[in-house]
Design an enzyme around this catalytic site. Structure first.
Site, PDB file in Angstrom:
ATOM      1  N   CYS A  28       0.904  -1.254   0.176  1.00 54.34           N
ATOM      2  CA  CYS A  28       0.095   0.028   0.092  1.00 54.34           C
ATOM      3  C   CYS A  28       0.987   1.315   0.032  1.00 54.34           C
ATOM      4  O   CYS A  28       2.105   1.394  -0.046  1.00 54.34           O
ATOM      5  CB  CYS A  28      -0.935  -0.023   1.181  1.00 54.34           C
ATOM      6  SG  CYS A  28      -0.003   0.171   2.741  1.00 54.34           S
ATOM      7  N   CYS A  51       3.635   1.901   2.507  1.00 55.94           N
ATOM      8  CA  CYS A  51       4.923   0.880   2.278  1.00 55.94           C
ATOM      9  C   CYS A  51       5.707   1.990   1.206  1.00 55.94           C
ATOM     10  O   CYS A  51       7.056   2.046   1.278  1.00 55.94           O
ATOM     11  CB  CYS A  51       4.676  -0.412   1.466  1.00 55.94           C
ATOM     12  SG  CYS A  51       3.858  -1.616   2.430  1.00 55.94           S
ATOM     13  N   ASP A  69       1.567 -19.307   5.559  1.00 57.14           N
ATOM     14  CA  ASP A  69       0.316 -18.264   5.916  1.00 57.14           C
ATOM     15  C   ASP A  69      -0.929 -18.734   6.056  1.00 57.14           C
ATOM     16  O   ASP A  69      -1.230 -19.886   5.761  1.00 57.14           O
ATOM     17  CB  ASP A  69       0.357 -17.249   4.356  1.00 57.14           C
ATOM     18  CG  ASP A  69      -0.759 -16.303   4.278  1.00 57.14           C
ATOM     19  OD1 ASP A  69      -0.801 -15.520   5.105  1.00 57.14           O
ATOM     20  OD2 ASP A  69      -1.207 -16.317   3.268  1.00 57.14           O
ATOM     21  N   ASP A  90       3.068 -12.028   1.105  1.00 57.76           N
ATOM     22  CA  ASP A  90       3.803 -13.096   1.522  1.00 57.76           C
ATOM     23  C   ASP A  90       5.121 -12.954   0.547  1.00 57.76           C
ATOM     24  O   ASP A  90       6.063 -13.626   1.073  1.00 57.76           O
ATOM     25  CB  ASP A  90       3.147 -14.185   1.123  1.00 57.76           C
ATOM     26  CG  ASP A  90       2.000 -14.518   1.840  1.00 57.76           C
ATOM     27  OD1 ASP A  90       2.111 -14.242   3.229  1.00 57.76           O
ATOM     28  OD2 ASP A  90       0.796 -15.058   1.422  1.00 57.76           O
TER      29      ASP A  90
END
Length: 974
Positions: free
Chosen positions: A48, A51, A639, A849
């Site tokens: 997003c 970041c 995950d 991930d």
């Protein structure tokens, strides 16, 4: 499965500020302009704008940076900088220091970026050859890295297009004595090779092709005037148009593929050459063998053979000399030529050993018969049977080796045969009605064609359905043996099987763009990539042949001087020999028994078969390094969403806390989340919101302004003038939103049921609570149990809340959990486990991930996940089934057990065979290894290593996984 492709043109179009004429306005001086460069980086791990901020700030703090623009959606950073103050490496390091993986895509001076080409190489015999080619390529200016596969007989070269071209690479390979043929280049998305049949191929053909719209370049193929390469824009033209050009000439053109047809045709040519050479060699060698070893025991024939023709020269020696000479110099010419090429480049290979050994036997024999013909009293023995039998057995071994090596790449051949040979091309009028149909070669399909798929036929190319309904078997891609319903608008994949209806499909991807072609390319790259275990063979090969030659000479000297000094009894010497000849036999045996080929083939053949078997099982392994690391894994980080769970969450409960209709409520929530619709939870909310709309198929949501994604917490936007926040408790707390007791109770209840609770606020007032459920994959618990039985620890790391995470973990049997983790924290957890001594695999499916997938020793991506995750991973699970994690690890363990066995055999053979050939056991057993037998053993060792690797084709995944599949089917039915 689509691999990520990033182009500057698309990127600039999306971001006008990044175009050259938009950068920086006019505030820089002309000297600054001259010292300005532009670079585009791939940044993995951004989710997003939160970041993007730290990355942009970190870059701009560097001296010499004029501008930096971050594109989160495409995971790119474009930087305008002064190369006099800062370089590309420093910018890349700065991005990595900010917590993200970074790599250069392209810079202003290199518009084409780094290119990758594949080259077929003929003439390699052992790992010494492949190592030499790698060294030559790596020292070539502009080459970044090069991998040469002895088993595949191919090279993959990554090079800077502005510094070196593929023609130069071919010249470099040929300069060290090998034949090089270009298979593919970086432009292969729109490149095709045409094979021309006819008498006269001239420049007029080139002119005709270049006149076609969309054709970028036409050139005659390297080394022949019968192959033409055409570079073209696939969305404008295609191979069918090129073939039609030849309709008005006396020539005929067909599609030629150096990668597909070329490999097999070259193998057939090589097999035929070895077969013919072996047969001719056998025809000459059998009489030589009979006259030297058999007929001496038949008195009347022996009497004829011992007839003296000239002085002491008898008829048998003349026959053997005459028959052995063509075997030595004509049939065995390949060994002389191979030796010359090897010695010219300053190395030595198997050809050198064979040439030296056979020459020693042949020329000593020639000396012996010459002395016999010129001396009335000379008595000597010839070894013509040694040289001829040695060459015959080695040719047989090479023939069997080429045949066996061909079977190691069966997986690629099978994948290539999935697409049909022909297709039905439809002609449509302006209203879209079918006006005609024509059967064409499947390779002539072009983008935007409309093709007809009949029941029972395979889909000829990737596309989408424009008419018809049917069910398609996609097991070749997903591995799941169930039919998938297809109707108008649904996508279909080339190579899948149409079951029961007629479909009209508009083609969207052809050739190397298709999903199947990309899988094939991935498997080919994996088979070209070297496993670290290959380094042992490469190191040994540098010294192997010189050491063997030295040891062979030493053996001859030791036995010769031992005989001269009478250190052994004369009774040890066979009746037909003297001391010199006995010593010579031992020296030749040492030279020809040694086998560097077996060492060179031990790893690549096993990796080729292992990756091929993996592909057939739906497990795509990206090379030998991933395969080697996977067999050491003792800890797996999972995950949650889309990995342990189905990845298809649904809204199961909605609780309203304010007076608002569900339709109005979900309209605001969906408008906020639709921007973030790639996230599974956002997708579930948007899909649920459609149920409250009249236009369910394609609803028009209100526009969301000032959208902001807060990583790990939720999203915020302004819709219809109201501030909407959708997320967890932390998001609400950070913005001062009060959470009433009944909302807390619903969140707690959702967490106990392994559901995710989502809070929605309107203008900083909590308005509603959603409960979203993402059911577990049926085999998740059993898969974790199997991993425990394999002594592999399982850990779950998720961005979800602790309550939901713990509930899921309890259900699947995972003890260690890390919840509310951001992408950077997932990667840090992986590094923490590695620091504790674990070999870590990360299994994930999302963009968030990707940092952890890169950080892990082995990244395993779920095939249904995002392109970024798949690109970052080392292993891709096409079926998206957790049991394939077990298959990948088990297959890697079996493959490396086979590699170890191959090395034990190859090294053991040489360590045992060389001393026996040198006569170490002769003083006690009086048994020696004749040179012809040593040569046969040497040839057999290479074949045995390849056959050992081929046994991997019988791989069966663990039986316990079959039980998991049964459980999964039963759960689905329930």
């Amino acid at each position: 499965m689509a691999l990520t492709s990033i182009g500057e043109e698309t990127y600039s179009a999306r971001h006008p500020l990044l175009q050259k004429n938009k950068f920086g306005g006019g505030c820089r001086s002309s000297s600054e302009e001259e010292a300005t460069s532009k670079a585009l980086f791939r940044v993995v791990g951004m989710t997003c704008s939160a970041c993007a901020g730290p990355v942009e700030e970190a870059i701009k703090r560097l001296r010499g940076i004029h501008e930096a623009v971050i594109d989160v959606l495409n995971n790119q950073a474009q930087v305008l900088f002064n190369p006099n103050f800062v370089n590309l490496e420093k910018i890349c390091e700065t991005i990595q220091d900010a917590g993200f993986e970074a790599s250069l895509i392209e810079n202003e001076a290199n518009e084409t970026s780094i290119k990758v080409c594949r080259i077929r190489i003929n003439g390699m015999t052992c790992s010494s050859c492949s190592s030499t080619i790698e060294r030559v390529l790596r020292v070539t200016n502009g080459v970044q890295r090069a991998h040469v596969s002895l088993a595949l007989e191919e090279a993959e070269v990554h090079y800077d297009g502005r510094l070196v071209g593929h023609d130069k690479l071919l010249d470099e390979i040929e300069s060290v004595g090998f034949v090089a043929l270009l298979i593919s280049t970086g432009e292969d998305l729109s490149k095709i090779d045409l094979k021309i049949v006819g008498e006269c191929v001239d420049e007029s053909i080139k002119t005709l092709l270049e006149a076609l719209p969309g054709v970028q370049s036409v050139e005659f193929h390297h080394g022949t005037d019968k192959i033409i390469s055409v570079l073209y824009k696939h969305d404008v033209t295609g191979p069918r148009s090129f073939i039609r050009v030849f309709g008005g000439t006396k020539l005929k053109a067909t599609i030629f593929s150096a990668g597909e047809e070329g490999r097999e045709s070259q193998r057939q040519v090589e097999l035929k050459k070895y077969y013919n050479s072996f047969l001719w060699s056998l025809v000459c060698t059998v009489p030589v063998f009979l006259t030297a070893m058999v007929f001496m025991y038949i008195p009347w024939i022996n009497h004829l053979l011992m007839f003296k023709v000239i002085n002491m020269l008898n008829a048998g020696e003349i026959i053997r000399c005459v028959l052995a000479t063509p075997v030595q110099f004509f049939i065995g010419w390949r060994f002389y030529y191979g030796s010359y090429k090897a010695l010219r480049r300053g190395s030595a290979n198997m050809d050198v050993l064979v040439a030296l050994g056979t020459n020693a036997a042949y020329f000593y024999s020639l000396y012996s018969v010459t002395r016999a013909a010129t001396s009335p009293g000379f008595k000597g023995e010839d070894f013509f049977e040694t040289s001829s039998m040695l060459i015959t057995f080695i040719l047989l071994g090479k023939y069997l080796e080429v045949m066996a090596k061909g079977k190691t790449s069966d997986a690629i051949s099978k994948l290539m045969k999935l697409t049909p040979d022909t297709a039905i091309l439809l002609t449509l009028d302006n209203e879209g009605k079918v006006t005609g149909e024509e059967e064409i070669d499947g390779r002539l399909i072009q983008k935007n064609d409309v093709i007809k798929i009949l029941p029972g036929d395979k889909v000829a190319s990737d596309g989408y359905v424009i008419w018809g309904r049917s069910h398609v078997d996609e097991s070749m891609m997903t591995g799941e043996a169930k039919l998938v319903a297809k109707r108008k608008g649904d996508t279909v994949i080339g190579g899948t099987l149409n079951a029961n209806g007629v479909l009209h499909v508009k083609v969207t991807k052809v050739g190397s763009e298709s999903a199947l072609a990309q899988i094939i390319r991935l498997v080919e790259s994996a088979q070209l990539a070297k496993a670290p275990a290959q380094n042992l063979a490469d190191t040994i090969s540098k010294f192997f042949v010189p050491l063997v030659i030295s040891f062979s000479l030493l053996t001859w000297l030791v036995w010769f001087f031992a005989g001269k000094l009478h250190w052994y009894s004369e009774s040890w010497i066979p009746a037909s020999m003297d001391r010199f000849e006995l010593a010579l036999q031992f020296g030749i045996s040492v030279m020809v028994v040694a086998c560097p080929c077996a060492l060179g083939l031990a790893t690549p053949t096993a990796v080729m078969v292992g990756t091929g078997v993996g592909a057939s099982q739906g497990v795509l392994i990206k090379g030998g390094q991933a395969l080697e690391k996977a067999h050491m894994v003792n800890c797996i980080v999972f995950d949650k969403t889309g990995t342990l769970t189905m990845g298809k969450p649904v809204v199961v409960k909605t609780k309203m806390l304010k007076n608002m209709t569900l339709g109005e409520f979900y309209e605001l929530v969906a408008a906020t989340e639709v921007v973030n619709s790639e996230h599974p939870l956002a997708k579930a909310i948007v899909n649920h919101a459609k149920e409250f709309r009249d236009d369910q198929e394609n609803p028009a949501w209100p526009q969301a302004r000032d959208f902001l994604s807060i990583t790990g917490n939720g999203v915020k936007a302004t819709v219809k003038g109201r501030e909407i926040m959708v997320g967890n408790k932390d998001l609400m707390s950070q913005h001062g939103v009060n959470i009433p007791e009944d909302a807390e109770e619903m969140l707690a209840e959702a967490e106990e049921r392994a559901q995710t609770g989502i809070l929605v606020s309107v203008n900083r007032e909590l308005t509603g609570v959603l409960a979203v459920s993402d059911p577990l994959k049926p085999s998740a618990r059993a898969a974790i149990s199997v991993l425990k039985s394999m002594n592999i620890a399982s850990i779950m790391v998720t961005g979800d809340n602790w309550g939901t995470a713990n509930a899921i973990a309890r259900e699947v049997g995972i003890d260690s959990v890390m919840a509310e983790a951001k992408p950077k924290q997932k990667a840090e957890k992986v590094k923490e486990l590695q620091a504790a001594g674990h070999v870590v695999a990360m299994v994930g499916d999302g963009i968030n991930d990707a940092p952890a997938l890169v950080a892990a020793d082995v990244g395993i991506a779920i095939g249904a996940g995002t392109d970024i995750a798949i690109e970052a991973a080392d292993i891709v699970l096409m079926k998206s089934n957790l049991e394939d994690v077990i298959t990948a690890i088990d297959l890697s363990r079996k493959t490396f057990s086979r590699i170890r066995l191959n090395y034990v055999w190859a090294l053991g053979y040489n360590l045992i065979g060389i001393p026996i050939a040198a006569g170490v056991l002769f003083p006690w057993t009086h048994l020696r290894l004749p040179p012809w037998f040593a040569g046969a053993a040497m040839a057999a060792s290479s074949v045995s290593v390849v056959c050992s690797s081929l046994l991997l084709k019988n791989y069966k995944r663990p039986k316990m996984l079959d039980n998991l599949e049964i459980c999964e089917v039963l759960v689905e039915r329930v």
